[in-house]
Design an enzyme around this catalytic site. Sequence first.
Site, PDB file in Angstrom:
ATOM      1  N   HIS A  53       0.863  -1.186   0.000  1.00  0.00           N
ATOM      2  CA  HIS A  53       0.000   0.000   0.000  1.00  0.00           C
ATOM      3  C   HIS A  53       0.898   1.234   0.000  1.00  0.00           C
ATOM      4  CE1 HIS A  53      -4.000  -1.772   1.730  1.00  0.00           C
ATOM      5  NE2 HIS A  53      -3.596  -2.393   0.639  1.00  0.00           N
ATOM      6  N   GLU A  55       0.942   3.887   1.759  1.00  0.00           N
ATOM      7  CA  GLU A  55       1.394   4.336   3.080  1.00  0.00           C
ATOM      8  C   GLU A  55       2.583   3.502   3.569  1.00  0.00           C
ATOM      9  OE1 GLU A  55      -1.702   3.489   2.136  1.00  0.00           O
ATOM     10  OE2 GLU A  55      -3.198   4.276   3.509  1.00  0.00           O
ATOM     11  N   CYS A  83      -6.283   2.118   5.550  1.00  0.00           N
ATOM     12  CA  CYS A  83      -6.955   0.889   5.978  1.00  0.00           C
ATOM     13  C   CYS A  83      -6.425   0.504   7.364  1.00  0.00           C
ATOM     14  CB  CYS A  83      -6.678  -0.226   4.967  1.00  0.00           C
ATOM     15  SG  CYS A  83      -4.989  -0.862   5.043  1.00  0.00           S
ATOM     16  N   CYS A  86      -2.557  -0.327   7.496  1.00  0.00           N
ATOM     17  CA  CYS A  86      -1.706   0.871   7.486  1.00  0.00           C
ATOM     18  C   CYS A  86      -1.882   1.686   8.768  1.00  0.00           C
ATOM     19  CB  CYS A  86      -2.010   1.713   6.260  1.00  0.00           C
ATOM     20  SG  CYS A  86      -1.538   0.878   4.725  1.00  0.00           S
TER      21      CYS A  86
END
Length: 156
Positions: A53, A55, A83, A86
């Site tokens: 992801h 992040e 999410c 993260c």
Amino acid sequence: MDNDLKYMKEAYRQAQKALAIDEVPVGAVIVKDGQIIARGYNQREKKQQVTKHAELIAIEKACRQLGSWRLDDCDLYVTLEPCIMCSGALLNARIRRVIYGASVKRWFAFRMLMQQASPEQFNHQIEYVGGVMKEECSEMLSHYFREKRKKAKIEK
Ligand SMILES: [Zn+2]
């Protein structure tokens, strides 16, 4: 220009890179002392890694850059609300602020986690602001999913 807007624009540019390679368009940057120290965009499909992801990519780069897992004085800008995976990493990294664009509506995500846990349940508090460049960030995501659905129909 407002700093939150300035750095969100950079996160948005990262999201455009994800879009260009047919990934869900999410981009992130990490800022420390007025400098962008790390950038990331979603690469889950390309790498076939659930942890890729935007992040987490940015967090890994920032930790390498600073030589520390602690990101105390750092702020994360991301085009979509983080999410829970993260969010956990952001708490562990002791990130100072999280600034996000579009909100997550259907799933349990960052904001709900922050609102539902009492301060005693986390040893770190994250300041956060949502809705920065909300329209642009949401529109990029909706556009991506609209195109995906169109393609899926044609393939049928
Ligand atoms: Zn995530």
